[in-house]
Motif scaffolding. Structure first.
Motif, PDB file in Angstrom:
ATOM      1  N   PRO A  69      16.906   1.069  -0.151  1.00 16.02           N
ATOM      2  CA  PRO A  69      15.986   0.210   0.608  1.00 16.02           C
ATOM      3  C   PRO A  69      14.530   0.653   0.443  1.00 16.02           C
ATOM      4  CG  PRO A  69      17.747   1.140   1.982  1.00 16.02           C
ATOM      5  CD  PRO A  69      17.691   1.937   0.718  1.00 16.02           C
ATOM      6  N   GLY A  70      13.672  -0.009   1.214  1.00 11.57           N
ATOM      7  CA  GLY A  70      12.262   0.372   1.259  1.00 11.57           C
ATOM      8  C   GLY A  70      11.348  -0.654   0.627  1.00 11.57           C
ATOM      9  N   HIS A  71      10.497  -1.303   1.463  1.00 10.90           N
ATOM     10  CA  HIS A  71       9.586  -2.311   0.921  1.00 10.90           C
ATOM     11  C   HIS A  71       8.189  -2.205   1.539  1.00 10.90           C
ATOM     12  CE1 HIS A  71      11.628  -4.140   4.424  1.00 10.90           C
ATOM     13  NE2 HIS A  71      10.446  -4.685   4.662  1.00 10.90           N
ATOM     14  N   GLU A  72       7.869  -1.068   2.111  1.00  8.48           N
ATOM     15  CA  GLU A  72       6.498  -0.776   2.537  1.00  8.48           C
ATOM     16  C   GLU A  72       6.065   0.463   1.756  1.00  8.48           C
ATOM     17  OE1 GLU A  72       6.546  -2.482   7.135  1.00  8.48           O
ATOM     18  OE2 GLU A  72       6.755  -0.321   6.806  1.00  8.48           O
ATOM     19  N   ILE A  73       5.781   0.248   0.489  1.00  7.22           N
ATOM     20  CA  ILE A  73       5.613   1.339  -0.473  1.00  7.22           C
ATOM     21  C   ILE A  73       4.137   1.600  -0.735  1.00  7.22           C
ATOM     22  CG2 ILE A  73       6.126   2.087  -2.833  1.00  7.22           C
ATOM     23  CD1 ILE A  73       8.474   0.045  -2.787  1.00  7.22           C
ATOM     24  N   VAL A  74       3.742   2.852  -0.669  1.00  7.56           N
ATOM     25  CA  VAL A  74       2.398   3.235  -1.095  1.00  7.56           C
ATOM     26  C   VAL A  74       2.487   4.494  -1.950  1.00  7.56           C
ATOM     27  CG1 VAL A  74       1.164   2.198   0.846  1.00  7.56           C
ATOM     28  CG2 VAL A  74       1.987   4.550   1.027  1.00  7.56           C
ATOM     29  N   GLY A  75       1.506   4.646  -2.818  1.00 10.76           N
ATOM     30  CA  GLY A  75       1.509   5.818  -3.688  1.00 10.76           C
ATOM     31  C   GLY A  75       0.334   5.799  -4.632  1.00 10.76           C
ATOM     32  N   ILE A  76       0.488   6.532  -5.721  1.00 10.36           N
ATOM     33  CA  ILE A  76      -0.600   6.752  -6.667  1.00 10.36           C
ATOM     34  C   ILE A  76      -0.151   6.334  -8.060  1.00 10.36           C
ATOM     35  CG2 ILE A  76      -2.131   8.491  -7.681  1.00 10.36           C
ATOM     36  CD1 ILE A  76      -1.645  10.149  -5.089  1.00 10.36           C
ATOM     37  N   VAL A  77      -0.983   5.552  -8.733  1.00 10.33           N
ATOM     38  CA  VAL A  77      -0.659   5.092 -10.082  1.00 10.33           C
ATOM     39  C   VAL A  77      -0.570   6.288 -11.021  1.00 10.33           C
ATOM     40  CG1 VAL A  77      -1.439   3.735 -12.058  1.00 10.33           C
ATOM     41  CG2 VAL A  77      -1.752   2.854  -9.726  1.00 10.33           C
ATOM     42  N   GLN A  78       0.586   6.400 -11.718  1.00  8.11           N
ATOM     43  CA  GLN A  78       0.764   7.516 -12.640  1.00  8.11           C
ATOM     44  C   GLN A  78       0.832   7.079 -14.102  1.00  8.11           C
ATOM     45  OE1 GLN A  78       4.385   9.557 -11.540  1.00  8.11           O
ATOM     46  NE2 GLN A  78       5.700   7.768 -11.856  1.00  8.11           N
ATOM     47  N   GLU A  79       1.018   5.787 -14.341  1.00  4.41           N
ATOM     48  CA  GLU A  79       1.059   5.273 -15.708  1.00  4.41           C
ATOM     49  C   GLU A  79       0.844   3.762 -15.656  1.00  4.41           C
ATOM     50  OE1 GLU A  79       4.118   5.047 -19.588  1.00  4.41           O
ATOM     51  OE2 GLU A  79       4.718   6.086 -17.738  1.00  4.41           O
ATOM     52  N   ILE A  80       0.147   3.235 -16.687  1.00  4.94           N
ATOM     53  CA  ILE A  80      -0.069   1.795 -16.754  1.00  4.94           C
ATOM     54  C   ILE A  80       0.296   1.277 -18.129  1.00  4.94           C
ATOM     55  CG2 ILE A  80      -1.875   1.777 -14.993  1.00  4.94           C
ATOM     56  CD1 ILE A  80      -3.941   1.571 -17.225  1.00  4.94           C
ATOM     57  N   GLY A  81       0.689  -0.002 -18.189  1.00  7.31           N
ATOM     58  CA  GLY A  81       0.999  -0.637 -19.455  1.00  7.31           C
ATOM     59  C   GLY A  81      -0.262  -0.982 -20.239  1.00  7.31           C
ATOM     60  N   ALA A  82      -0.070  -1.312 -21.502  1.00  9.77           N
ATOM     61  CA  ALA A  82      -1.192  -1.532 -22.415  1.00  9.77           C
ATOM     62  C   ALA A  82      -2.093  -2.685 -21.992  1.00  9.77           C
ATOM     63  CB  ALA A  82      -0.659  -1.777 -23.831  1.00  9.77           C
ATOM     64  N   GLN A  83      -1.546  -3.675 -21.292  1.00 14.45           N
ATOM     65  CA  GLN A  83      -2.332  -4.846 -20.911  1.00 14.45           C
ATOM     66  C   GLN A  83      -2.699  -4.868 -19.429  1.00 14.45           C
ATOM     67  OE1 GLN A  83      -0.589  -8.523 -22.322  1.00 14.45           O
ATOM     68  NE2 GLN A  83      -0.143  -7.678 -24.343  1.00 14.45           N
ATOM     69  N   VAL A  84      -2.494  -3.773 -18.748  1.00 15.14           N
ATOM     70  CA  VAL A  84      -2.866  -3.696 -17.326  1.00 15.14           C
ATOM     71  C   VAL A  84      -4.379  -3.575 -17.214  1.00 15.14           C
ATOM     72  CG1 VAL A  84      -2.743  -2.304 -15.228  1.00 15.14           C
ATOM     73  CG2 VAL A  84      -0.671  -2.758 -16.562  1.00 15.14           C
ATOM     74  N   ASP A  85      -4.991  -4.493 -16.455  1.00  9.04           N
ATOM     75  CA  ASP A  85      -6.442  -4.486 -16.305  1.00  9.04           C
ATOM     76  C   ASP A  85      -6.899  -4.412 -14.850  1.00  9.04           C
ATOM     77  OD1 ASP A  85      -5.656  -6.982 -15.467  1.00  9.04           O
ATOM     78  OD2 ASP A  85      -6.749  -8.096 -17.012  1.00  9.04           O
ATOM     79  N   ARG A  86      -5.952  -4.297 -13.932  1.00 15.13           N
ATOM     80  CA  ARG A  86      -6.309  -4.291 -12.512  1.00 15.13           C
ATOM     81  C   ARG A  86      -6.294  -2.892 -11.905  1.00 15.13           C
ATOM     82  NH1 ARG A  86      -2.794  -6.873  -9.136  1.00 15.13           N
ATOM     83  NH2 ARG A  86      -4.494  -7.323  -7.685  1.00 15.13           N
ATOM     84  N   PHE A  87      -5.675  -1.941 -12.604  1.00 20.43           N
ATOM     85  CA  PHE A  87      -5.512  -0.602 -12.054  1.00 20.43           C
ATOM     86  C   PHE A  87      -5.720   0.439 -13.136  1.00 20.43           C
ATOM     87  CE2 PHE A  87      -2.687  -3.526  -9.754  1.00 20.43           C
ATOM     88  CZ  PHE A  87      -3.179  -3.391  -8.465  1.00 20.43           C
ATOM     89  N   LYS A  88      -5.974   1.653 -12.670  1.00 19.16           N
ATOM     90  CA  LYS A  88      -6.064   2.804 -13.569  1.00 19.16           C
ATOM     91  C   LYS A  88      -5.272   3.946 -12.963  1.00 19.16           C
ATOM     92  CE  LYS A  88     -10.362   4.706 -11.632  1.00 19.16           C
ATOM     93  NZ  LYS A  88     -10.325   3.865 -10.422  1.00 19.16           N
ATOM     94  N   VAL A  89      -4.927   4.924 -13.780  1.00 17.90           N
ATOM     95  CA  VAL A  89      -4.206   6.090 -13.296  1.00 17.90           C
ATOM     96  C   VAL A  89      -5.027   6.775 -12.196  1.00 17.90           C
ATOM     97  CG1 VAL A  89      -3.323   8.380 -13.916  1.00 17.90           C
ATOM     98  CG2 VAL A  89      -2.950   6.429 -15.452  1.00 17.90           C
ATOM     99  N   GLY A  90      -4.360   7.110 -11.106  1.00 19.79           N
ATOM    100  CA  GLY A  90      -5.021   7.759  -9.978  1.00 19.79           C
ATOM    101  C   GLY A  90      -5.352   6.824  -8.833  1.00 19.79           C
ATOM    102  N   ASP A  91      -5.285   5.519  -9.064  1.00 19.77           N
ATOM    103  CA  ASP A  91      -5.566   4.563  -7.988  1.00 19.77           C
ATOM    104  C   ASP A  91      -4.512   4.656  -6.887  1.00 19.77           C
ATOM    105  OD1 ASP A  91      -7.833   3.540  -9.145  1.00 19.77           O
ATOM    106  OD2 ASP A  91      -6.887   1.696  -9.886  1.00 19.77           O
ATOM    107  N   HIS A  92      -4.946   4.440  -5.652  1.00 16.72           N
ATOM    108  CA  HIS A  92      -4.029   4.314  -4.524  1.00 16.72           C
ATOM    109  C   HIS A  92      -3.595   2.852  -4.443  1.00 16.72           C
ATOM    110  CE1 HIS A  92      -5.654   8.068  -2.183  1.00 16.72           C
ATOM    111  NE2 HIS A  92      -5.302   8.331  -3.426  1.00 16.72           N
ATOM    112  N   VAL A  93      -2.297   2.612  -4.391  1.00 13.73           N
ATOM    113  CA  VAL A  93      -1.792   1.241  -4.408  1.00 13.73           C
ATOM    114  C   VAL A  93      -0.619   1.086  -3.452  1.00 13.73           C
ATOM    115  CG1 VAL A  93      -2.520   0.780  -6.781  1.00 13.73           C
ATOM    116  CG2 VAL A  93      -0.247   1.719  -6.352  1.00 13.73           C
ATOM    117  N   GLY A  94      -0.292  -0.169  -3.163  1.00 16.06           N
ATOM    118  CA  GLY A  94       0.856  -0.478  -2.333  1.00 16.06           C
ATOM    119  C   GLY A  94       1.693  -1.575  -2.963  1.00 16.06           C
TER     120      GLY A  94
END
Length: 357
Positions: A69-94
């Motif tokens: 279970p679990g759908h109130e998720i927060v954490g830190i971006v540790q890897e992004i795909g080649a076409q990701v343009d909204r986030f970078k490694v280290g961002d705080h996200v939910g």
């Protein structure tokens, strides 16, 4: 549906229910590799929602075990795909209640992706487009399409941000959609749990006069002095209920237990609206009370992506914070029992990152 063996080697540690007992225990499973438009998130915290308990115990009859279970998720971006343009490694996200939709139907194009005509993909216990079963935030990382991740401001504590992704968003969406953000209007809030206390906080931030409607007199002092309600009414006291008859413009019903609606319909002004967000099994009411009161009963779930971003920004700008009890993952089964018994102030949040592995 892809089998566990077919999807790859186990690379993620979570806690899963194996049967309708809902008992959670450690479980290793496979998360997909990061695709070109994916974000991999190291989970730091995850809120515990009543829905997690109900689904893990197969209360809705659609459980797919093992279930994480679990759908109130927060954490830190540790890897992004080649076409990701909204986030970078280290961002705080939910990440909230759903992680995919068609992004092409009328509902998706109208910021109502959860109601996607082709079916939204829930964060856990749902079959994704590749045939795999989604697994939620009671785990050490998650891989999600970038469109279903939301930036958390660096100055907003992650443990407090987690409940925003379901409890906060559910009441915010219902209040905004039904124009409950009007200063001076009167709002009643049924129940003072994870959703209810956020409804009070939003109502006060919107400039409304807020009345808490509760079955528990023990919550009065905190409702008024800590959460900021203007008035507290014990619903079992007939005189208190009579004193506020036809005085409320809106009611947000966050109670998860079965209860009659008629006593609350009598509190609404003509044309008043009651929005149900607590998902009890059944509710009873007399249609004549709606007819004579010209009232509306409606329901609401989580919001679309645009409103999710709006809500997070609003909470950060106005310093609206949930009240939480942070727990270790190893305490999750006890927390589930306490939640059922309404013994929580006001949302459990699991410290995933610092729980013993």
């Amino acid at each position: 549906m892809a089998s566990e063996e077919a999807v790859g080697e186990a690379n993620c540690l979570g806690w899963a229910a194996r049967d309708p007992s809902g008992l959670l225990s450690p479980y290793k499973f496979h998360r997909r590799p990061v695709r070109h438009d994916d974000v991999s998130i190291k989970i730091t915290h995850c809120g515990l929602c009543n829905g997690d308990v109900l689904w893990s115990r197969n209360e809705f009859g659609d459980a797919i075990y093992p279930m994480v279970p679990g759908h109130e998720i927060v954490g830190i971006v540790q890897e992004i795909g080649a076409q990701v343009d909204r986030f970078k490694v280290g961002d705080h996200v939910g990440v909230g209640f759903y992680v995919n939709s068609c992004r092409d139907c009328d509902f998706c194009n109208d910021d109502r992706e959860f109601y996607c005509s082709n079916g939204s993909v829930i964060t856990f216990n749902s079959v994704d487009v590749d045939g795999t079963v989604t697994k939620g935030g009671f785990s050490n990382f998650v891989v999600v399409h970038q469109g279903y991740c939301f930036r958390i401001p660096d100055n907003y504590p992650l443990e407090l941000a987690a409940p925003l992704l379901c409890a906060g968003l559910t009441v915010y969406e219902s209040m905004i959609r039904h124009k409950m953000d009007q200063p001076g209007k009167s709002l009643g809030v049924i129940g003072l749990g994870g959703l209810g206390h956020m409804a009070v906080k939003f109502g006060k931030a919107f400039g409304m006069n807020v009345t808490v409607l509760s079955t528990s007199s023990s919550k009065k002092d905190e409702a008024l002095s800590v959460i900021g309600a203007d008035r507290f009414v014990l619903t079992s006291d007939e005189q208190q209920m009579k004193d506020i008859a036809r005085s409320l413009d809106f009611i947000v019903d966050t109670a998860s237990q079965d209860h009659p609606l008629d006593p609350y319909l009598l509190l609404l002004k003509p044309t008043g609206i009651i929005v149900i967000v607590g998902a009890p099994r059944s509710m009873q009411f007399s249609p004549i009370n709606i007819i004579l009161g010209l009232n509306t009963i409606t329901g609401s779930a989580v919001a679309g992506r645009r409103m999710t971003e709006e809500m997070i920004a609003y909470c950060a700008e106005n310093r609206i914070y949930p009240i939480v009890e942070v727990i270790a993952m190893q305490y999750v089964n006890e927390a589930c029992e306490r939640m059922i018994n309404k013994d929580v102030r006001y949302r459990f949040v699991i410290d995933v990152e610092n729980s013993p592995k």
